[in-house]
Design a protein around this motif. Structure first.
Motif, PDB file in Angstrom:
ATOM      1  N   UNK A   1      -5.368  -1.278  -9.771  1.00 25.49           N
ATOM      2  CA  UNK A   1      -5.802  -0.953  -8.614  1.00 25.49           C
ATOM      3  C   UNK A   1      -4.995  -0.920  -7.519  1.00 25.49           C
ATOM      4  N   UNK A   2      -5.298  -0.407  -6.076  1.00 33.49           N
ATOM      5  CA  UNK A   2      -4.498  -0.492  -5.112  1.00 33.49           C
ATOM      6  C   UNK A   2      -3.894  -1.572  -4.714  1.00 33.49           C
ATOM      7  N   UNK A   3      -4.289  -2.925  -5.210  1.00 30.54           N
ATOM      8  CA  UNK A   3      -3.226  -4.032  -5.085  1.00 30.54           C
ATOM      9  C   UNK A   3      -2.069  -3.964  -5.871  1.00 30.54           C
ATOM     10  N   UNK A   4      -2.096  -3.131  -6.871  1.00 35.99           N
ATOM     11  CA  UNK A   4      -0.921  -3.237  -7.816  1.00 35.99           C
ATOM     12  C   UNK A   4       0.140  -2.278  -7.324  1.00 35.99           C
ATOM     13  N   UNK A   5      -0.332  -0.968  -6.497  1.00 35.20           N
ATOM     14  CA  UNK A   5       0.702  -0.325  -5.962  1.00 35.20           C
ATOM     15  C   UNK A   5       1.608  -1.080  -4.742  1.00 35.20           C
ATOM     16  N   UNK A   6       0.705  -2.047  -3.954  1.00 34.09           N
ATOM     17  CA  UNK A   6       1.215  -3.002  -2.972  1.00 34.09           C
ATOM     18  C   UNK A   6       2.080  -3.827  -3.707  1.00 34.09           C
ATOM     19  N   UNK A   7       1.881  -4.207  -4.816  1.00 35.18           N
ATOM     20  CA  UNK A   7       2.902  -5.356  -5.472  1.00 35.18           C
ATOM     21  C   UNK A   7       4.087  -4.493  -5.600  1.00 35.18           C
ATOM     22  N   UNK A   8       4.158  -3.447  -6.462  1.00 36.50           N
ATOM     23  CA  UNK A   8       5.234  -2.546  -6.714  1.00 36.50           C
ATOM     24  C   UNK A   8       6.037  -2.337  -5.455  1.00 36.50           C
ATOM     25  N   UNK A   9       5.476  -1.961  -4.508  1.00 38.72           N
ATOM     26  CA  UNK A   9       6.193  -1.668  -3.240  1.00 38.72           C
ATOM     27  C   UNK A   9       6.805  -2.690  -2.452  1.00 38.72           C
ATOM     28  N   UNK A  10       6.140  -3.905  -2.761  1.00 31.91           N
ATOM     29  CA  UNK A  10       6.612  -5.303  -2.047  1.00 31.91           C
ATOM     30  C   UNK A  10       8.067  -5.708  -3.017  1.00 31.91           C
ATOM     31  N   UNK A  11       7.678  -5.584  -4.290  1.00 33.28           N
ATOM     32  CA  UNK A  11       8.773  -5.927  -5.435  1.00 33.28           C
ATOM     33  C   UNK A  11      10.017  -5.017  -5.042  1.00 33.28           C
ATOM     34  N   UNK A  12       9.851  -3.788  -4.945  1.00 35.09           N
ATOM     35  CA  UNK A  12      11.032  -3.006  -4.801  1.00 35.09           C
ATOM     36  C   UNK A  12      11.680  -3.183  -3.458  1.00 35.09           C
ATOM     37  N   UNK A  13      11.064  -3.824  -2.604  1.00 36.89           N
ATOM     38  CA  UNK A  13      11.582  -3.835  -1.154  1.00 36.89           C
ATOM     39  C   UNK A  13      12.013  -5.483  -1.080  1.00 36.89           C
ATOM     40  N   UNK A  14      11.859  -6.221  -2.114  1.00 31.60           N
ATOM     41  CA  UNK A  14      12.022  -7.353  -2.185  1.00 31.60           C
ATOM     42  C   UNK A  14      11.618  -8.319  -0.972  1.00 31.60           C
ATOM     43  N   UNK A  15      10.209  -7.987  -0.826  1.00 35.01           N
ATOM     44  CA  UNK A  15       9.354  -8.914   0.271  1.00 35.01           C
ATOM     45  C   UNK A  15       8.237  -9.559  -0.482  1.00 35.01           C
ATOM     46  N   UNK A  16       7.708 -10.553   0.374  1.00 35.97           N
ATOM     47  CA  UNK A  16       6.792 -11.301   0.119  1.00 35.97           C
ATOM     48  C   UNK A  16       5.363 -10.736  -0.104  1.00 35.97           C
ATOM     49  N   UNK A  17       4.288 -11.504  -0.006  1.00 37.36           N
ATOM     50  CA  UNK A  17       2.900 -10.813   0.143  1.00 37.36           C
ATOM     51  C   UNK A  17       2.588  -9.860  -0.841  1.00 37.36           C
ATOM     52  N   UNK A  18       2.950 -10.141  -2.223  1.00 35.64           N
ATOM     53  CA  UNK A  18       2.322  -9.247  -3.368  1.00 35.64           C
ATOM     54  C   UNK A  18       1.200  -9.647  -3.873  1.00 35.64           C
ATOM     55  N   UNK A  19       0.048  -8.977  -3.780  1.00 32.96           N
ATOM     56  CA  UNK A  19      -1.232  -9.307  -4.340  1.00 32.96           C
ATOM     57  C   UNK A  19      -1.343  -9.211  -5.969  1.00 32.96           C
ATOM     58  N   UNK A  20      -1.989 -10.021  -6.255  1.00 34.00           N
ATOM     59  CA  UNK A  20      -2.014  -9.961  -7.977  1.00 34.00           C
ATOM     60  C   UNK A  20      -3.389 -10.686  -8.377  1.00 34.00           C
ATOM     61  N   UNK A  21      -4.059  -9.976  -9.650  1.00 35.29           N
ATOM     62  CA  UNK A  21      -4.787 -10.721 -10.354  1.00 35.29           C
ATOM     63  C   UNK A  21      -4.319 -11.591 -11.352  1.00 35.29           C
ATOM     64  N   UNK A  22      -5.087 -11.765 -12.449  1.00 39.04           N
ATOM     65  CA  UNK A  22      -4.465 -12.689 -13.144  1.00 39.04           C
ATOM     66  C   UNK A  22      -2.989 -12.274 -13.926  1.00 39.04           C
ATOM     67  N   UNK A  23      -2.914 -10.843 -13.797  1.00 40.43           N
ATOM     68  CA  UNK A  23      -1.838 -10.276 -14.019  1.00 40.43           C
ATOM     69  C   UNK A  23      -1.011  -9.417 -13.034  1.00 40.43           C
ATOM     70  N   UNK A  24       0.145  -9.771 -12.583  1.00 39.40           N
ATOM     71  CA  UNK A  24       0.469  -8.739 -11.525  1.00 39.40           C
ATOM     72  C   UNK A  24       1.099  -7.314 -12.037  1.00 39.40           C
ATOM     73  N   UNK A  25       1.218  -6.228 -11.223  1.00 39.66           N
ATOM     74  CA  UNK A  25       1.781  -5.124 -11.827  1.00 39.66           C
ATOM     75  C   UNK A  25       2.984  -5.100 -12.521  1.00 39.66           C
ATOM     76  N   UNK A  26       3.954  -5.920 -12.373  1.00 32.58           N
ATOM     77  CA  UNK A  26       4.980  -5.726 -13.162  1.00 32.58           C
ATOM     78  C   UNK A  26       4.676  -6.344 -14.516  1.00 32.58           C
ATOM     79  N   UNK A  27       3.956  -7.363 -14.645  1.00 31.43           N
ATOM     80  CA  UNK A  27       3.406  -7.576 -16.161  1.00 31.43           C
ATOM     81  C   UNK A  27       2.767  -6.622 -16.874  1.00 31.43           C
ATOM     82  N   UNK A  28       1.910  -5.846 -16.028  1.00 30.95           N
ATOM     83  CA  UNK A  28       1.044  -4.749 -16.712  1.00 30.95           C
ATOM     84  C   UNK A  28       2.112  -3.548 -17.097  1.00 30.95           C
ATOM     85  N   UNK A  29       2.852  -3.384 -16.294  1.00 30.82           N
ATOM     86  CA  UNK A  29       3.869  -2.194 -16.533  1.00 30.82           C
ATOM     87  C   UNK A  29       4.645  -2.605 -17.737  1.00 30.82           C
ATOM     88  N   UNK A  30       5.202  -3.982 -17.949  1.00 31.42           N
ATOM     89  CA  UNK A  30       5.870  -4.329 -18.734  1.00 31.42           C
ATOM     90  C   UNK A  30       5.181  -4.307 -20.387  1.00 31.42           C
TER      91      UNK A  30
END
Length: 213
Positions: free
Chosen positions: A96-125
């Protein structure tokens, strides 16, 4: 998920916990991790000279490597009888849109990473490792049963298998490193539940997430 605790500063042992994984999911993860570890260790004994000399018994290493690779998908296939596992696989395949926000925040090493039960990193892995296992199994079969394809195919399969194996080792090392950096996540997989405050901090959308069927 349970309501917010009245005393967020309470000791960890007294804080409310949230069910996260079932025993079936724990067994599938442990069996898959064991087979993957056998694949990696035996591959090291086959390709790294110092390990080959230390362990010896190359024929045995080849046999263990081949069968652990063939059996790698079996725990997941058996686990599909678990409704909870099927639901989590559905979550892992939903973006979902929150997964794109999570990836963007992770790449910029920022907080505020929205995630459901699994975050975008776990889904991509999960998606990457599943694809890698299929490719490794296919190329491995071509290398094992030499009569299945002509020499040029087997040569290409060997090239893909070897270089993808290196990529798998690096990705798994990153996965393990992340796990060691998050004790509560490891505890959740081991015991089946996580601290409610951790869940709200690391997976804030989880309690609002639909339960897939």
């Amino acid at each position: 998920m349970p309501p917010r605790p009245d005393h967020p500063a309470a000791p960890a042992a007294e804080r409310p916990r949230v069910p996260r994984f079932t025993p079936a999911e724990h067994r599938v993860h442990r069996a898959t991790a064991t087979l993957m570890a056998l694949c990696v260790l035996t591959a090291g004994c086959l390709y790294l000279p110092f390990l080959a000399e230390l362990v010896g018994r190359r024929a045995l290493m080849v046999t263990v490597h081949e069968w652990s690779g063939i059996l790698l998908p079996v725990p997941l296939l058996l686990g599909l009888g678990s409704r909870a596992l099927r639901a989590d696989l559905t979550r892992l395949n939903r973006y979902g849109p929150h997964d794109r926000l999570w990836v963007r925040a992770a790449l910029r090493r920022r907080g505020g990473r929205p995630a459901g039960k699994f975050n975008a990193g776990q889904k991509l892995y999960a998606a990457w490792i599943a694809g890698a296992i299929l490719v490794m199994a296919g190329t491995g079969l071509l290398m094992w049963f030499t009569s299945l394809a002509p020499l040029v195919w087997r040569t290409g399969a060997t090239f893909v298998h070897d270089w993808l194996a290196l990529a798998v080792v690096l990705v798994i090392a990153g996965h393990v490193g992340k796990a060691f950096g998050d004790p509560e996540s490891r505890r959740g997989l081991r015991t089946g539940s996580v601290d409610a405050q951790w869940a709200r901090r690391e997976h804030p959308l989880w309690e609002h997430e639909d339960n897939p069927r």
